[in-house]
Scaffold this motif. Structure first.
Motif, PDB file in Angstrom:
ATOM      1  N   CYS A   4      54.565  78.997  35.086  1.00 17.88           N
ATOM      2  CA  CYS A   4      55.647  78.638  36.008  1.00 17.88           C
ATOM      3  C   CYS A   4      55.743  77.117  36.113  1.00 17.88           C
ATOM      4  CB  CYS A   4      55.394  79.220  37.401  1.00 17.88           C
ATOM      5  SG  CYS A   4      55.548  81.029  37.490  1.00 17.88           S
ATOM      6  N   ASP A   5      56.885  76.654  36.581  1.00 16.67           N
ATOM      7  CA  ASP A   5      57.075  75.216  36.760  1.00 16.67           C
ATOM      8  C   ASP A   5      56.215  74.664  37.879  1.00 16.67           C
ATOM      9  OD1 ASP A   5      59.054  75.104  34.751  1.00 16.67           O
ATOM     10  OD2 ASP A   5      60.612  75.710  36.175  1.00 16.67           O
ATOM     11  N   VAL A   6      55.987  75.464  38.903  1.00 15.02           N
ATOM     12  CA  VAL A   6      55.247  75.001  40.070  1.00 15.02           C
ATOM     13  C   VAL A   6      54.672  76.204  40.801  1.00 15.02           C
ATOM     14  CG1 VAL A   6      57.242  75.092  41.634  1.00 15.02           C
ATOM     15  CG2 VAL A   6      55.405  73.445  42.085  1.00 15.02           C
ATOM     16  N   ALA A   7      53.606  75.976  41.549  1.00 17.49           N
ATOM     17  CA  ALA A   7      53.083  76.982  42.470  1.00 17.49           C
ATOM     18  C   ALA A   7      53.367  76.537  43.890  1.00 17.49           C
ATOM     19  CB  ALA A   7      51.585  77.175  42.279  1.00 17.49           C
ATOM     20  N   VAL A   8      53.687  77.496  44.740  1.00 15.09           N
ATOM     21  CA  VAL A   8      53.756  77.262  46.179  1.00 15.09           C
ATOM     22  C   VAL A   8      52.600  78.046  46.785  1.00 15.09           C
ATOM     23  CG1 VAL A   8      55.080  77.601  48.282  1.00 15.09           C
ATOM     24  CG2 VAL A   8      56.228  76.827  46.201  1.00 15.09           C
ATOM     25  N   VAL A   9      51.681  77.317  47.381  1.00 14.13           N
ATOM     26  CA  VAL A   9      50.453  77.899  47.914  1.00 14.13           C
ATOM     27  C   VAL A   9      50.638  78.068  49.415  1.00 14.13           C
ATOM     28  CG1 VAL A   9      47.950  77.669  48.050  1.00 14.13           C
ATOM     29  CG2 VAL A   9      49.193  76.666  46.108  1.00 14.13           C
ATOM     30  N   LEU A  10      50.671  79.314  49.867  1.00 16.24           N
ATOM     31  CA  LEU A  10      51.024  79.631  51.252  1.00 16.24           C
ATOM     32  C   LEU A  10      49.789  79.606  52.137  1.00 16.24           C
ATOM     33  CD1 LEU A  10      53.463  82.581  50.494  1.00 16.24           C
ATOM     34  CD2 LEU A  10      54.049  80.198  50.930  1.00 16.24           C
ATOM     35  N   GLY A  11      49.759  78.652  53.075  1.00 15.19           N
ATOM     36  CA  GLY A  11      48.629  78.508  53.966  1.00 15.19           C
ATOM     37  C   GLY A  11      48.441  79.717  54.868  1.00 15.19           C
ATOM     38  N   SER A  12      47.186  79.936  55.267  1.00 18.32           N
ATOM     39  CA  SER A  12      46.832  81.059  56.133  1.00 18.32           C
ATOM     40  C   SER A  12      45.415  80.824  56.622  1.00 18.32           C
ATOM     41  CB  SER A  12      46.914  82.384  55.359  1.00 18.32           C
ATOM     42  OG  SER A  12      45.848  82.475  54.420  1.00 18.32           O
ATOM     43  N   HIS A  13      44.809  81.864  57.195  1.00  9.92           N
ATOM     44  CA  HIS A  13      43.415  81.764  57.621  1.00  9.92           C
ATOM     45  C   HIS A  13      42.433  81.877  56.465  1.00  9.92           C
ATOM     46  CE1 HIS A  13      44.358  86.161  57.822  1.00  9.92           C
ATOM     47  NE2 HIS A  13      43.245  86.198  57.118  1.00  9.92           N
ATOM     48  N   ASP A  14      42.918  82.215  55.277  1.00 13.36           N
ATOM     49  CA  ASP A  14      42.060  82.566  54.146  1.00 13.36           C
ATOM     50  C   ASP A  14      41.974  81.410  53.156  1.00 13.36           C
ATOM     51  OD1 ASP A  14      40.710  83.695  52.042  1.00 13.36           O
ATOM     52  OD2 ASP A  14      42.253  85.188  51.572  1.00 13.36           O
ATOM     53  N   LEU A  15      40.846  80.695  53.143  1.00 14.96           N
ATOM     54  CA  LEU A  15      40.658  79.585  52.215  1.00 14.96           C
ATOM     55  C   LEU A  15      40.574  80.074  50.767  1.00 14.96           C
ATOM     56  CD1 LEU A  15      40.309  76.485  52.275  1.00 14.96           C
ATOM     57  CD2 LEU A  15      37.825  76.872  52.290  1.00 14.96           C
ATOM     58  N   GLY A  16      40.328  81.362  50.578  1.00  6.50           N
ATOM     59  CA  GLY A  16      40.314  81.917  49.233  1.00  6.50           C
ATOM     60  C   GLY A  16      41.641  81.781  48.510  1.00  6.50           C
ATOM     61  N   VAL A  17      42.740  81.637  49.260  1.00  7.10           N
ATOM     62  CA  VAL A  17      44.042  81.399  48.630  1.00  7.10           C
ATOM     63  C   VAL A  17      44.012  80.082  47.876  1.00  7.10           C
ATOM     64  CG1 VAL A  17      46.506  81.051  49.061  1.00  7.10           C
ATOM     65  CG2 VAL A  17      45.246  82.778  50.359  1.00  7.10           C
ATOM     66  N   ALA A  18      43.414  79.054  48.475  1.00 10.00           N
ATOM     67  CA  ALA A  18      43.300  77.760  47.807  1.00 10.00           C
ATOM     68  C   ALA A  18      42.383  77.855  46.587  1.00 10.00           C
ATOM     69  CB  ALA A  18      42.789  76.709  48.789  1.00 10.00           C
ATOM     70  N   THR A  19      41.307  78.610  46.707  1.00 14.72           N
ATOM     71  CA  THR A  19      40.414  78.814  45.560  1.00 14.72           C
ATOM     72  C   THR A  19      41.165  79.462  44.404  1.00 14.72           C
ATOM     73  OG1 THR A  19      38.536  79.094  47.061  1.00 14.72           O
ATOM     74  CG2 THR A  19      38.265  79.890  44.808  1.00 14.72           C
ATOM     75  N   CYS A  20      41.972  80.469  44.715  1.00 12.89           N
ATOM     76  CA  CYS A  20      42.773  81.155  43.699  1.00 12.89           C
ATOM     77  C   CYS A  20      43.753  80.189  43.049  1.00 12.89           C
ATOM     78  CB  CYS A  20      43.504  82.331  44.338  1.00 12.89           C
ATOM     79  SG  CYS A  20      44.574  83.261  43.215  1.00 12.89           S
ATOM     80  N   ALA A  21      44.406  79.346  43.853  1.00 12.62           N
ATOM     81  CA  ALA A  21      45.372  78.393  43.322  1.00 12.62           C
ATOM     82  C   ALA A  21      44.704  77.404  42.373  1.00 12.62           C
ATOM     83  CB  ALA A  21      46.059  77.648  44.461  1.00 12.62           C
ATOM     84  N   ALA A  22      43.518  76.929  42.741  1.00 12.20           N
ATOM     85  CA  ALA A  22      42.795  75.998  41.878  1.00 12.20           C
ATOM     86  C   ALA A  22      42.423  76.653  40.552  1.00 12.20           C
ATOM     87  CB  ALA A  22      41.546  75.487  42.588  1.00 12.20           C
ATOM     88  N   ASP A  23      42.003  77.906  40.610  1.00 10.44           N
ATOM     89  CA  ASP A  23      41.648  78.626  39.387  1.00 10.44           C
ATOM     90  C   ASP A  23      42.866  78.802  38.480  1.00 10.44           C
ATOM     91  OD1 ASP A  23      39.918  80.447  37.717  1.00 10.44           O
ATOM     92  OD2 ASP A  23      41.410  81.903  38.380  1.00 10.44           O
ATOM     93  N   LEU A  24      43.994  79.173  39.046  1.00  8.93           N
ATOM     94  CA  LEU A  24      45.209  79.356  38.253  1.00  8.93           C
ATOM     95  C   LEU A  24      45.683  78.036  37.659  1.00  8.93           C
ATOM     96  CD1 LEU A  24      46.969  81.809  40.700  1.00  8.93           C
ATOM     97  CD2 LEU A  24      46.263  82.382  38.373  1.00  8.93           C
ATOM     98  N   TYR A  25      45.535  76.949  38.408  1.00 11.41           N
ATOM     99  CA  TYR A  25      45.883  75.631  37.870  1.00 11.41           C
ATOM    100  C   TYR A  25      44.997  75.295  36.670  1.00 11.41           C
ATOM    101  CZ  TYR A  25      46.270  70.592  37.401  1.00 11.41           C
ATOM    102  OH  TYR A  25      46.438  69.325  36.879  1.00 11.41           O
ATOM    103  N   ARG A  26      43.703  75.475  36.805  1.00  6.48           N
ATOM    104  CA  ARG A  26      42.780  75.160  35.714  1.00  6.48           C
ATOM    105  C   ARG A  26      43.057  76.012  34.487  1.00  6.48           C
ATOM    106  NH1 ARG A  26      38.852  75.244  39.967  1.00  6.48           N
ATOM    107  NH2 ARG A  26      38.229  77.313  39.227  1.00  6.48           N
ATOM    108  N   ARG A  27      43.586  77.205  34.699  1.00  6.64           N
ATOM    109  CA  ARG A  27      43.902  78.095  33.571  1.00  6.64           C
ATOM    110  C   ARG A  27      45.269  77.773  32.957  1.00  6.64           C
ATOM    111  NH1 ARG A  27      43.126  83.737  36.367  1.00  6.64           N
ATOM    112  NH2 ARG A  27      43.868  84.540  34.352  1.00  6.64           N
ATOM    113  N   GLY A  28      45.962  76.796  33.508  1.00  7.04           N
ATOM    114  CA  GLY A  28      47.178  76.286  32.887  1.00  7.04           C
ATOM    115  C   GLY A  28      48.457  77.022  33.229  1.00  7.04           C
ATOM    116  N   PHE A  29      48.475  77.763  34.336  1.00  6.62           N
ATOM    117  CA  PHE A  29      49.674  78.530  34.677  1.00  6.62           C
ATOM    118  C   PHE A  29      50.784  77.667  35.286  1.00  6.62           C
ATOM    119  CE2 PHE A  29      46.677  82.143  34.492  1.00  6.62           C
ATOM    120  CZ  PHE A  29      47.414  82.970  33.651  1.00  6.62           C
ATOM    121  N   PHE A  30      50.442  76.498  35.793  1.00  7.22           N
ATOM    122  CA  PHE A  30      51.457  75.587  36.343  1.00  7.22           C
ATOM    123  C   PHE A  30      50.873  74.170  36.347  1.00  7.22           C
ATOM    124  CE2 PHE A  30      49.345  78.126  39.643  1.00  7.22           C
ATOM    125  CZ  PHE A  30      48.587  77.161  40.293  1.00  7.22           C
TER     126      PHE A  30
END
Length: 223
Positions: free
Chosen positions: A33-59
């Motif tokens: 994708c061109d960009v990710a929108v990472v939706l804040g919440s109580h779950d810091l695991g969302v940020a962990t997931c976003a970092a992993d997807l970035y490192r894997r080259g998805f955006f």
């Protein structure tokens, strides 16, 4: 039941919760994708997931969005997006690849403000990966179809089953209340123009009614 507390979930509750979880979690495969929108919440695991997807080259870049809600203020006193940003930087995402949006207080604002921020930065967007909690995928998708219909969207979240996810958050009450509230919004928000309609099977509606009757109503909206 006391809010924000660990609670003993009966097997009957867990069975209904898994039905709701499976419905809300769309299970889409990540794609570039061109960009990710990472939706804040109580779950810091969302940020962990976003970092992993970035490192894997998805955006190549991400917008991290979110101020605070009553359920996140104690966990993230400086704001959801601020803490998320710090976490992804610790996990190796370069600062140049992160845009910060720290004013949104609901999902609609998350998307509207992120869209405006990208436009102000001169970033052309044809496709967006929405990174969120697993049980928020369907609502995020339905909201984006109203507020950002011209882009191709795909939802992504941590690969986790319901029971394992409870352990990662450490607050069963918070997860249950929020998950039930998200389903209520999927069902009711189309009439308010906030989401596109989604087919909700009878078994999901029955599970929702059971969980509300069981007391998991801390995140419900009122008429």
């Amino acid at each position: 039941m006391e809010a924000n507390a660990r609670v003993e979930l009966t097997e009957e509750v867990r069975q209904r919760a898994r039905i709701v979880w499976d419905y809300q979690h769309m299970g889409q495969e990540p794609r570039g994708c061109d960009v990710a929108v990472v939706l804040g919440s109580h779950d810091l695991g969302v940020a962990t997931c976003a970092a992993d997807l970035y490192r894997r080259g998805f955006f190549p870049r991400m917008v991290i969005t979110g101020a605070n809600s009553p359920s996140t203020l104690a966990r993230f006193p400086r704001g959801e997006a601020v803490h998320y940003r710090e976490h992804v930087l610790e996990l190796g995402v370069p600062d140049s690849s992160v845009l910060l949006e720290d004013g949104a207080t609901n999902t609609g604002e998350n998307l509207r403000y992120s869209r405006a921020l990208l436009a102000e930065a001169g970033i052309n967007v044809g496709s967006v990966m929405l990174v969120c909690k697993p049980y928020m995928e369907r609502r995020a998708h339905a909201t984006a179809r109203v507020l950002w219909p011209e882009v191709d969207t795909v939802c992504a979240s941590a690969r986790s089953g319901f029971d394992d996810y409870l352990g990662t958050v450490g607050d069963d009450r918070l997860v249950m209340d929020t998950m039930v509230g998200d389903l209520q919004r999927v069902m009711e928000y189309p009439a308010r123009g906030f989401c596109v309609p989604q087919e909700v099977p009878d078994r999901v509606r029955e599970a929702y009614a059971y969980l509300v009757a069981a007391g998991f109503d801390g995140h419900l909206i009122t008429p």
